[in-house]
Structures are given as structure tokens and as C-alpha cells.
Design an enzyme around this catalytic site. Structure first.
Site, PDB file in Angstrom:
ATOM      1  N   ASP A 187       0.864  -1.182   0.000  1.00 50.76           N
ATOM      2  CA  ASP A 187       0.000   0.000   0.000  1.00 50.76           C
ATOM      3  C   ASP A 187       0.898   1.230   0.000  1.00 50.76           C
ATOM      4  O   ASP A 187       1.767   1.369   0.868  1.00 50.76           O
ATOM      5  CB  ASP A 187      -0.888   0.024   1.246  1.00 50.76           C
ATOM      6  CG  ASP A 187      -1.962  -1.049   1.220  1.00 50.76           C
ATOM      7  OD1 ASP A 187      -2.264  -1.562   0.128  1.00 50.76           O
ATOM      8  OD2 ASP A 187      -2.500  -1.386   2.289  1.00 50.76           O
ATOM      9  N   ASP A 239     -13.460  -4.330  -2.306  1.00 56.89           N
ATOM     10  CA  ASP A 239     -13.328  -4.162  -0.856  1.00 56.89           C
ATOM     11  C   ASP A 239     -14.652  -4.558  -0.208  1.00 56.89           C
ATOM     12  O   ASP A 239     -15.642  -3.831  -0.319  1.00 56.89           O
ATOM     13  CB  ASP A 239     -12.987  -2.707  -0.510  1.00 56.89           C
ATOM     14  CG  ASP A 239     -11.651  -2.269  -1.096  1.00 56.89           C
ATOM     15  OD1 ASP A 239     -10.795  -3.134  -1.336  1.00 56.89           O
ATOM     16  OD2 ASP A 239     -11.472  -1.054  -1.319  1.00 56.89           O
TER      17      ASP A 239
END
Length: 257
Positions: free
Chosen positions: A11, A130
Site C-alpha cells: 500500500d 473491498d
């Protein structure tokens, strides 16, 4: 049977690799390029880079590091973050990425999946999803703009419906980011993965929850996923990729050497 893939996830925020828990409270892990190089050398099958605030900031992925990563690793890598147009994708491929992943922009405009698949081929287009399990209702929902806590929102899409939709539109692979499990390290949500596996006919990558080597085995053997993505266990050197692959081979999981 195709060999299963081990995929470290990086990330990225403000040019650094970060990691949160359930997509919140991110801490800085380190610089992008040295980490990418380390994982490639340890035996990762591919890498995934998420520019986590690109979509919520209304910009595309910061490309300055994509080219530098391509120069130092010899394994495939996928880049995600605010890719909204063919031109955005072209730039990222030009810098050396092998795949692109879209998430929030696909929810905003599902036609983008088809446009990208038609232009670059389905094998290069990954859709990230997600998911959030709502305990009160027992439903799995799809969330959007998860890179920014203040902008994260639940969409009207239930998970399995969106999984079917993105496949029809040309997704060549799905990465399922199970938000309830993210960074908690108590195992992938096998119940959720099995439900998605039933309707997912393209490669499925599990993301969120890896804490021990057995968690990878369970995802591969029990949920039959094609790849397992993890972050904190690799970043913090809790699990070594080479040792993980040796363990999986011993457990009878066909793994890439």
C-alpha cells in the site's frame, strides 16, 4: 492445475509503503523500491501496489515510482490507484506494469472495465473489491473510496452481485480485499471466499487476514483461491516467502518455484 501464487501487497501513500488495520491507522513501513526488490529476491510470484489515496484524492496513481520498480524486479507487478481512463492505464503500462487494478473507479463507472479489457486484454485487467461483512444482517457489502477513512462509503452492491457483474464486463482477475480481516492476522475469511469462489470463474486472489503459514494453506486448499495476497506478515518479516513456499509444497499445494 495452475500453480498457486504468493503475492505481497504494498500500500503506497505519499511515496512510502504503509500498512493499516481494517484500512485505518496506517503506519509507515518503508521505501517502495527496496521492499519490492526484497520480495522479488525472496521468491514472490508477483507484487501488487495500491496507491491507496489516489481515488479518494481524485487523482491517478503517482507514477514516479512505477518505472523505478520495473527497473529492479523481474516478476510481474500490478498497479492500482485512481485509474479512470484508457490514457491513465496506457501511462502505467508504458512505465512497465504488467497489470492494472481498478476498484472505486469501476464502481463509479462499470463501463470502464469493458473499455480497459477491450483495449489491453482481459489478462491485464484486475478488479479489486473491498468487501465488508455486516454482522447484524449477515450480508457482504462492497465499499468504495476505502483509502481515506473519512470518505469510505458502503455502496448499494452486495458482494456476489458485484463479483458476477465485473466478470460479465471483462475482469480478468478479482482481488477480494476482506476489510473485516485486514491486518488482523487471524486468517482469511474462508466462508466468504468459498461463497465468492462459487460464482467467480476467473482467477480469485484472497486478501486480508494472513497471520501464519497455515492461513495460506487453508485459503488454497479449502477455498481453492488462485493466489493469496498479504502485507503485514511480509513487511514485518513474520513470514519469509521462501519458507512459506517450502511449507506449502510439503502440504501438497502446487506452488510456483
Amino acid at each position: 492445475m495452475l500453480a498457486k501464487r504468493i503475492i505481497p501487497c504494498l500500500d503506497v501513500r505519499d511515496g512510502q509503503v504503509v500498512k493499516g488495520v481494517q484500512f485505518r491507522n496506517h503506519e509507515i513501513i518503508g521505501d517502495i523500491v527496496p521492499l519490492a526488490k526484497r520480495y522479488a529476491e525472496e521468491g514472490a510470484d508477483e507484487l501488487v501496489f495500491y496507491d491507496i489515496t489516489a481515488s479518494s484524492d481524485g487523482r491517478t496513481v503517482d507514477k514516479s515510482w512505477v518505472e523505478r520498480v520495473a527497473e529492479v524486479i523481474d516478476i510481474p507487478f500490478c498497479v492500482a490507484g485512481g485509474i479512470k481512463t484508457i490514457a491513465d492505464a496506457e501511462q502505467i503500462f508504458a512505465f512497465g506494469a504488467d497489470k492494472i487494478s481498478i476498484n472505486s473507479p469501476a464502481l463509479a463507472d462499470p463501463n470502464l472495465i469493458t473499455a480497459l479489457a477491450d483495449r489491453f486484454g482481459v489478462q491485464a485487467i484486475v478488479v479489486g473489491i473491498d468487501s465488508w461483512f455486516e454482522k447484524e444482517t449477515g450480508k457482504y457489502w462492497v465499499n468504495q473510496y476505502t483509502g481515506d477513512e473519512s470518505r469510505t462509503r458502503q455502496t448499494n452492491w452486495q458482494l456476489l452481485d458485484w463479483v458476477k457483474e465485473v466478470q460479465q464486463r471483462g475482469a480478468g482477475e478479482i482481488v477480494l480485499n476482506m476489510m473485516n480481516q485486514d491486518g488482523v492476522r487471524n486468517g482469511y475469511d474462508l466462508v466468504q471466499l468459498k461463497k465468492v469462489r462459487e460464482v467467480c470463474k476467473v482467477p480469485l486472489i484472497a486478501s486480508g487476514g494472513a497471520g501464519e503459514t497455515v492461513h495460506f494453506r487453508d485459503a488454497f486448499v479449502e477455498a481453492n483461491v488462485d493466489g493469496a495476497l498479504a502485507a503485514s506478515v511480509f513487511h514485518k518479516q513474520i513470514i519469509n516467502i521462501g519458507e512459506l513456499k517450502a511449507y506449502l509444497t510439503k502440504e501438497g499445494v502446487e506452488i510456483r518455484r
